[in-house]
Motif scaffolding. Structure first.
Motif, short mmCIF file in Angstrom:
data_model
loop_
_atom_site.label_atom_id
_atom_site.label_comp_id
_atom_site.label_asym_id
_atom_site.label_seq_id
_atom_site.Cartn_x
_atom_site.Cartn_y
_atom_site.Cartn_z
N TYR A 1 4.78 0.43 -12.55
CA TYR A 1 5.96 1.08 -13.13
C TYR A 1 6.66 0.14 -14.12
CZ TYR A 1 10.03 4.11 -13.46
OH TYR A 1 11.02 4.93 -13.93
N VAL A 2 6.77 -1.13 -13.73
CA VAL A 2 7.39 -2.12 -14.63
C VAL A 2 6.59 -2.24 -15.92
CG1 VAL A 2 7.94 -4.58 -14.90
CG2 VAL A 2 8.53 -3.41 -12.78
N ALA A 3 5.25 -2.26 -15.79
CA ALA A 3 4.39 -2.36 -16.97
C ALA A 3 4.62 -1.17 -17.91
CB ALA A 3 2.92 -2.42 -16.55
N LEU A 4 4.67 0.04 -17.34
CA LEU A 4 4.88 1.22 -18.17
C LEU A 4 6.29 1.27 -18.75
CD1 LEU A 4 3.00 3.83 -15.94
CD2 LEU A 4 2.31 3.02 -18.21
N TYR B 1 -3.81 -1.18 -12.24
CA TYR B 1 -3.26 -0.89 -13.56
C TYR B 1 -4.25 -1.16 -14.70
CZ TYR B 1 -0.08 -0.94 -17.57
OH TYR B 1 0.53 -0.69 -18.78
N LEU B 2 -5.32 -1.89 -14.42
CA LEU B 2 -6.22 -2.33 -15.48
C LEU B 2 -6.82 -1.16 -16.27
CD1 LEU B 2 -7.72 -4.67 -16.90
CD2 LEU B 2 -9.53 -4.40 -15.19
N THR B 3 -7.29 -0.13 -15.56
CA THR B 3 -7.92 1.00 -16.25
C THR B 3 -6.95 1.67 -17.21
OG1 THR B 3 -9.32 1.38 -14.30
CG2 THR B 3 -9.19 3.15 -15.91
N LYS B 4 -5.71 1.87 -16.77
CA LYS B 4 -4.70 2.49 -17.63
C LYS B 4 -4.37 1.58 -18.82
CE LYS B 4 -2.47 4.85 -13.77
NZ LYS B 4 -3.21 4.11 -12.74
N TYR B 5 -4.31 0.28 -18.58
CA TYR B 5 -3.98 -0.67 -19.65
C TYR B 5 -5.05 -0.65 -20.73
CZ TYR B 5 -2.43 -5.06 -21.81
OH TYR B 5 -1.97 -6.01 -22.69
N LEU B 6 -6.31 -0.65 -20.31
CA LEU B 6 -7.41 -0.62 -21.27
C LEU B 6 -7.45 0.70 -22.03
CD1 LEU B 6 -10.25 -2.30 -19.16
CD2 LEU B 6 -8.98 -3.31 -21.06
N SER B 7 -7.09 1.78 -21.37
CA SER B 7 -7.12 3.09 -22.00
C SER B 7 -5.88 3.34 -22.86
CB SER B 7 -7.23 4.18 -20.93
OG SER B 7 -7.19 5.46 -21.50
N ASN B 8 -4.70 3.06 -22.29
CA ASN B 8 -3.43 3.39 -22.95
C ASN B 8 -3.04 2.38 -24.03
OD1 ASN B 8 -2.09 5.74 -22.50
ND2 ASN B 8 -0.52 4.88 -21.16
N THR B 9 -3.37 1.10 -23.81
CA THR B 9 -2.93 0.05 -24.72
C THR B 9 -4.06 -0.43 -25.65
OG1 THR B 9 -1.26 -0.70 -23.14
CG2 THR B 9 -1.93 -2.27 -24.85
N ALA B 10 -5.21 -0.78 -25.06
CA ALA B 10 -6.32 -1.26 -25.88
C ALA B 10 -7.01 -0.12 -26.64
CB ALA B 10 -7.34 -1.99 -25.01
N PHE C 1 5.88 -7.60 -20.08
CA PHE C 1 5.26 -7.48 -18.75
C PHE C 1 4.39 -8.68 -18.44
CE2 PHE C 1 1.68 -5.94 -16.08
CZ PHE C 1 2.41 -5.76 -14.90
N ALA C 2 3.67 -9.21 -19.43
CA ALA C 2 2.82 -10.38 -19.21
C ALA C 2 3.67 -11.57 -18.77
CB ALA C 2 2.05 -10.71 -20.48
N THR D 1 -1.91 -5.75 -11.04
CA THR D 1 -2.03 -5.71 -12.50
C THR D 1 -3.49 -5.60 -12.92
OG1 THR D 1 -0.01 -7.00 -12.84
CG2 THR D 1 -1.62 -7.00 -14.64
N TYR D 2 -4.36 -6.40 -12.31
CA TYR D 2 -5.76 -6.46 -12.74
C TYR D 2 -6.69 -5.53 -11.96
CZ TYR D 2 -4.24 -10.51 -15.39
OH TYR D 2 -3.59 -11.34 -16.28
N THR D 3 -6.12 -4.72 -11.06
CA THR D 3 -6.96 -3.74 -10.34
C THR D 3 -6.47 -2.32 -10.64
OG1 THR D 3 -5.65 -4.05 -8.32
CG2 THR D 3 -7.67 -5.35 -8.55
#
Length: 441
Positions: free
Chosen positions: A381-384, A255-264, A395-396, A251-253
């Motif tokens: 995949y679960v996060a997306l 997926y982190l880049t996608k989370y910051l880009s796609n969500t934040a 997901f959190a 999650t923090y490695t």
């Protein structure tokens, strides 16, 4: 004599870690560059749907890890840690070449996606054996009083592999246009990974076998499922203690880049830079935490990770979703990775310490790979999926729940720091002789 022994010790750590770094560079650049090649292998459409397709192929690679864990764990226990490590890097090099030359959808339709899938299956096979062979090698090669410190370099090298991938991504982002990156620039890291694997193949062919393995070689029932079944409790323990750690780590490695880009909503370059800086700090923390475990034991670090991840994951991911600039995103990412360090820095030696020599590689590989296939590989995949369903906060709670499961295991498991790795593999008990039939008089 002491100085020579220390040099040999560091040589073994370097040989195991350098190969691991290249292995995980190849593994992680898939995730790091997915936003650029997601549209190359699938029809044009919704960006999140394309990412889900590439994340699905990423997850499929994890389902080959149990197969790789079984095959290469068997090689590691029967032929040696060196043989297994050499084979894994050969497989990884071949998979990187396949991805580098895979044709896009416009040229071969879904043929390129099939090549991508085959390459990921091959990578899964390789990494399924790499983790256990590396963990076992680094743990056995260490001074018994510094096993936590020595084995922590597994995640140092894994993280450095990811850092190199992110650094290359930043370099390409600053030297190529966005259109060029989407068109062909994403192929560069896979070509680099294939070349690096060739160098490591040469390095591993000259590496030294561990003294612990050599002292036990040729004895007992080695590297078989039958031998592993004699240690069912330890195998189940590896699955359980891996569950929370692997979900949090991915999650923090990856997926982190996608989370910051796609969500934040951070720009891709900013999100990549946040991940890069956070991972540099994370890598530096691993030996410190590993050395701490040599003093206080493994369980306190594991319990600290699980408590923090259980209660802080939801607020951390919620705050990260609203981090709109570099510094808040970096600060929150570092808090998360400090927590994860309690697991990553010592999980390799904890698992290796549970098994006797003749089944150690298989005992670490197969249960760990099963847990990764079920939880680590599917995390992105679960996060997306949660995001696509409009309930991304779910997901959190999923990550926190996995950490809570592992917390129960950490609290109840025994301490492994002082266990002896030199105990030999027991010979299998002979089958009882059949009872003689008494003929009637």
């Amino acid at each position: 004599m002491e100085r020579q022994r220390g040099q040999q010790h560091w040589k073994k750590i370097w040989a195991g870690s350098a190969g691991n770094m290249v292995e995980w560079f190849d593994w992680f650049v898939y995730a790091s560059f997915a936003t650029y090649f997601a549209g190359a292998f699938f029809p044009k459409g919704d960006a999140t749907a394309q990412l889900m397709n590439t994340a699905g192929i990423f997850a499929v690679g994890f389902f080959m890890r149990p197969v790789g864990g079984w095959l290469l764990g068997r090689v590691g226990d029967r032929r040696g840690r060196k043989a297994a490590l050499t084979l894994t890097v050969s497989l990884m090099s071949a998979s990187a070449v396949l991805i580098a030359v895979a044709p896009p959808y416009d040229v071969a339709g879904y043929g390129g996606a099939v090549v991508l899938l085959l390459a990921r299956l091959l990578q899964g096979l390789s990494v399924g054996g790499e983790y256990a062979a590396s963990a076992t090698y680094l743990t056995e090669a260490a001074d018994p009083r510094r096993r936590g410190f020595a084995s922590s370099f597994q995640y140092v090298s894994m993280t450095l592999g990811q850092i190199l991938g992110l650094a290359l991504l930043l370099l390409l982002q600053h030297t190529l246009s966005d259109a060029a990156l989407h068109a062909w620039g994403w192929r560069v890291p896979f070509a680099v990974g294939a070349l690096g694997a060739g160098v490591v193949f040469w390095l591993r062919r000259s590496m030294l076998e561990t003294e612990v393995y050599e002292a036990d070689a040729g004895t007992g029932d080695r590297g078989t499922l039958r031998a592993l079944l004699r240690h069912k409790r330890e195998a189940l323990l590896v699955v359980a203690l891996t569950t929370g750690g692997t979900v949090a780590y991915y999650t923090y490695t990856t997926y982190l880049t996608k989370y910051l880009s796609n969500t934040a909503g951070l720009p891709k370059r900013t999100a990549t830079l946040v991940s890069l800086v956070a991972l540099l700090v994370f890598a530096a923390l691993q030996p410190l935490a590993g050395a701490l475990s040599d003093r206080v034991g493994r369980r306190p670090l594991l319990i600290g990770f699980a408590v923090g991840s259980t209660f802080l994951t939801v607020p951390l991911l919620t705050l990260l979703a609203h981090a709109k600039t570099f510094w808040p995103a970096l600060g929150l990412s570092l808090v998360a990775l400090v927590l994860v360090t309690g697991y990553t820095s010592i999980n390799a030696c904890v698992k290796a310490e549970l098994f006797p020599t003749g089944v150690r590689a298989l005992g670490v590989a197969l249960p760990y790979a099963l847990a990764n296939a079920a939880f680590g590989g599917t995390a992105e995949y679960v996060a997306l999926w949660f995001k696509n369903a409009g309930v991304e906060s779910g997901f959190a709670w999923y990550v926190a729940g996995c950490a809570a499961v592992s917390l129960v295991v950490y609290v109840t498991m025994r301490e492994t720091r002082d266990l002896d790795l030199t105990h030999v593999t027991p010979e299998p008990a002979p089958d009882p002789a059949p009872a003689r039939r008494t003929e009637p008089a």
